[in-house]
Design a protein around this motif. Structure first.
Motif, short mmCIF file in Angstrom:
data_model
loop_
_atom_site.label_atom_id
_atom_site.label_comp_id
_atom_site.label_asym_id
_atom_site.label_seq_id
_atom_site.Cartn_x
_atom_site.Cartn_y
_atom_site.Cartn_z
N ILE A 1 0.97 -1.35 0.21
CA ILE A 1 -0.14 -0.07 0.17
C ILE A 1 0.88 1.77 -0.14
O ILE A 1 1.76 0.94 0.96
CB ILE A 1 -1.05 -0.15 0.79
N VAL A 2 0.71 2.31 -0.64
CA VAL A 2 1.21 3.61 -0.89
C VAL A 2 0.09 4.30 -0.84
O VAL A 2 -1.02 4.58 -1.49
CB VAL A 2 1.31 3.92 -1.87
N THR A 3 0.17 5.36 0.30
CA THR A 3 -1.10 6.65 0.42
C THR A 3 -0.35 7.48 1.39
O THR A 3 0.66 7.28 2.10
CB THR A 3 -1.92 5.97 1.55
N ASP A 4 -1.06 8.40 1.94
CA ASP A 4 -0.60 9.11 3.16
C ASP A 4 -0.80 9.56 4.45
O ASP A 4 -1.64 7.73 4.67
CB ASP A 4 -1.76 10.35 2.98
N ALA B 1 3.60 8.11 1.71
CA ALA B 1 3.77 9.30 1.31
C ALA B 1 4.18 10.66 2.41
O ALA B 1 3.09 10.88 2.86
CB ALA B 1 3.49 9.50 -0.17
N ASP B 2 4.51 11.41 1.61
CA ASP B 2 4.75 12.96 2.23
C ASP B 2 3.77 13.71 2.08
O ASP B 2 3.24 14.09 1.06
CB ASP B 2 5.59 14.16 1.68
N PRO B 3 2.86 14.16 2.90
CA PRO B 3 1.08 14.53 2.79
C PRO B 3 1.28 16.20 2.09
O PRO B 3 -0.19 16.44 2.08
CB PRO B 3 0.53 14.39 3.99
N ASN B 4 2.58 16.57 1.35
CA ASN B 4 2.66 17.64 1.67
C ASN B 4 2.56 18.15 0.37
O ASN B 4 3.65 19.00 -0.24
CB ASN B 4 3.28 18.72 2.21
N ARG C 1 -0.33 15.17 -8.50
CA ARG C 1 0.16 15.60 -10.07
C ARG C 1 1.47 15.82 -9.63
O ARG C 1 2.45 15.98 -10.86
CB ARG C 1 -0.69 16.29 -10.29
N TYR C 2 2.10 16.10 -8.82
CA TYR C 2 3.47 16.26 -8.00
C TYR C 2 3.93 15.37 -7.65
O TYR C 2 5.36 15.67 -6.71
CB TYR C 2 3.00 17.80 -7.14
N SER C 3 3.96 14.38 -7.63
CA SER C 3 4.49 13.05 -6.48
C SER C 3 5.06 12.50 -7.13
O SER C 3 5.50 10.91 -6.64
CB SER C 3 2.74 12.68 -5.97
N ALA C 4 5.54 12.57 -8.34
CA ALA C 4 6.31 11.68 -9.38
C ALA C 4 8.13 11.23 -7.78
O ALA C 4 8.07 9.48 -8.39
CB ALA C 4 6.50 12.27 -10.21
N LEU C 5 7.99 12.15 -7.58
CA LEU C 5 9.74 11.66 -7.03
C LEU C 5 9.30 11.57 -5.40
O LEU C 5 9.84 11.53 -5.16
CB LEU C 5 10.37 12.77 -7.58
N THR C 6 7.83 10.97 -5.06
CA THR C 6 7.95 10.58 -3.62
C THR C 6 7.40 8.85 -3.88
O THR C 6 7.74 8.79 -4.33
CB THR C 6 6.35 11.02 -2.90
#
Length: 535
Positions: A165-168, A187-190, A194-199
């Motif tokens: 699972i990957v989620t905030d 992942a980083d909730p901040n 659409r900006y999460s490619a590198l998370t």
């Protein structure tokens, strides 16, 4: 290595006029230090919690060893096939990363029963599934998780050993997955989707599939310093000014891969631009095309062509009026994120919210709960049922006439959006209608697979400039193979995808957009009819 951007024509004029002011205003350094005031008072509260992407590479670096260790652990259990269940930002970045690195990843970003069934039937015994959802409540992703849990149990495999699972942190999925014993990456909730490619959203499925995610983050770090500095050569400022600062605004951004080593980049940047800028009646519409697209040979006055090339510095002469961009995958991802934020400032909008995305989801949920009778077609032509919303009046009861009526409804600055709610892997030939419609209309044409595009260009279609006309292509019940139940849900995958199509059509019509819906009683025959009608 940073990205390289060269512009000519109106884009070059915009760069010369706008970039010095961006430098004077400290925009690049402001983005880097996560200054939420850059997009105005109305956007400040949202921006304050959505700028974590500027440091994503550094924050995500500790994840790499964890991901690679899990990959080895899965390999030791015979797992050699990774499936990703996710939508929008959760699927588009891993898709471009793995395709560019040449490693296999099955991306399941659909509710089409045929496409879901094909994924389930593919090497289940050797499969691990990544379920990615930022909110933890995405209906499509929840459905994918349910069907894989049932399939694993039926095969005698414990789901907690095969589903990641990957989620905030703190999302409903985070809490339920941990309680059920699943491996969870937060992942980083901040960082917005659409900006999460590198998370974790981009890195976990890509790393498990075999992409060199350490190299990817190194590429980002190498590009980050130049993007942070307030100077005229900053590629993020240059690209942002080139796409968002033209006067008059060239708001149809035609993106073509022409020599770049990056595979499928247009699909990722399409979501980034459309969902970030398409609101408040304005925005930039990305139009992803091939090298032979009609839009390239005689671009309209509101079209800005962007070519993704192997080496922009090596190009002897950029085609007049075009922009050329090159660079590593990591450098381009970060550069386009900066550029999109810059374009949002120039357009006077908040690039970090998506105010019109929820409306289509709510409409689909309402249809699933109420299960109203299907709307009667205006007419039936062969294997195609024709329905219209808005002021469309086909002269004849044929598919060709209905399409002609839709094209005739185009305003001078309009565009056509083709939205196919079908198995995108089995029916890829349908994409040929894009070029045919572009030739017939003389206007830009976007093509999106539903429900995938709802998490990408869907925001622009409802919140951007009200100049689009919409062609929906939908499979009727059981017209493309048998339906597939969703465990412990009162609806099936087929009912879900049809509700998503009908819900979006309703919302588009409420926004005054003309919609032509072609429902196929036999998918193969219907596709042949449509292709013939637009040829």
């Amino acid at each position: 290595m940073s990205a390289t951007v060269h512009a000519t024509g109106a884009a070059a004029e915009a760069v010369a006029r706008v970039v010095p002011q961006l430098v004077a205003d400290g925009v690049a350094s402001g983005i880097t230090t996560q200054d939420p005031t850059l997009w105005g008072e109305a956007a400040e509260s949202e921006s304050a919690k959505r700028l974590g992407w500027v440091e994503a590479a550094a924050v995500s670096a500790p994840l790499v060893d964890e991901i690679l260790a899990l990959r080895e652990q899965l390999h030791s259990k015979g797992v050699e096939h990774i499936v990703l269940g996710g939508m929008g930002g959760s699927s588009l970045a891993p898709e471009v990363i793995t395709r560019t690195y040449g490693v296999p990843l099955t991306v399941l970003d659909s509710t089409d029963p045929r496409q879901v069934r094909a994924a389930l039937d593919d090497r289940l015994a050797a499969t691990a599934v990544v379920i990615s959802s930022k909110s933890g409540s995405t209906l499509e992703t929840d459905s994918q998780k349910r069907v894989y849990e049932a399939a694993f149990r039926e095969a005698g495999i414990e789901p907690t050993e095969r589903i990641v699972i990957v989620t905030d942190p703190g999302s409903p999925l985070d809490e339920s997955a941990r309680a059920d014993g699943y491996r969870v990456f937060n992942a980083d909730p901040n960082v917005g989707g659409r900006y999460s490619a590198l998370t974790a959203f981009g890195l976990v499925p890509s790393g498990l599939a075999g992409a060199d995610i350490r190299e990817l983050l190194d590429e980002v770090q190498a590009a980050s310093l130049e993007l942070a500095i307030d100077r005229d050569s900053n590629p993020g400022l240059v690209l942002g000014a080139a796409i968002g600062g033209t006067q008059p605004l060239r708001d149809k951004i035609v993106i073509v891969a022409d020599g770049t080593h990056i595979v499928g980049f247009g699909d990722w940047v399409e979501q980034l631009i459309a969902e970030s800028t398409g609101k408040d009646g304005t925005g930039l519409l990305p139009v992803v095309v091939g090298v032979d697209a009609p839009e390239l040979s005689s671009p309209a006055a509101d079209v800005q062509i962007v070519r993704l090339v192997a080496d922009a510095d090596a190009t002897r002469e950029v085609r007049e009026g075009e922009i050329e961009v090159s660079g590593s995958l990591g450098a381009q991802m970060l550069t386009w994120e900066y550029a999109t934020a810059v374009a949002g400032r120039l357009l006077g909008i908040n690039p970090f919210d998506q105010p019109d995305v929820e409306s289509a989801k709510a409409a689909a949920r309402s249809l699933l709960e109420a299960t109203p009778a299907a709307e009667e077609p205006l007419f039936v032509d062969g294997a195609v049922q024709v329905r219209v919303k808005g002021d469309l009046a086909p002269a004849e009861h044929t598919v060709a006439s209905a399409v002609q009526a839709l094209v005739a409804a185009l305003p001078a600055d309009g565009y056509v959006a083709v939205q196919a709610y079908l198995d995108r892997l089995a029916h890829a030939e349908l994409e040929s209608v894009r070029d045919a419609l572009a030739s017939a209309s003389g206007r830009p044409v976007t093509f999106g697979w539903g429900p995938r595009f709802l998490h990408s260009t869907g925001q622009y279609h409802k919140g951007g400039a009200p100049v689009g006309v919409f062609l929906q292509i939908v499979a009727d019940a059981d017209s493309d193979g048998p339906d597939l139940p969703i465990p412990e849900r009162p609806f099936t995958f087929g009912q879900l995808i049809r509700a998503q199509a009908a819900g979006d059509a309703t919302v588009l019509a409420e926004h005054g957009r003309p919609v032509l819906t072609l429902t196929l009683s036999d998918v193969a025959a219907g596709i042949a009819q449509i292709r013939a009608a637009v040829a």
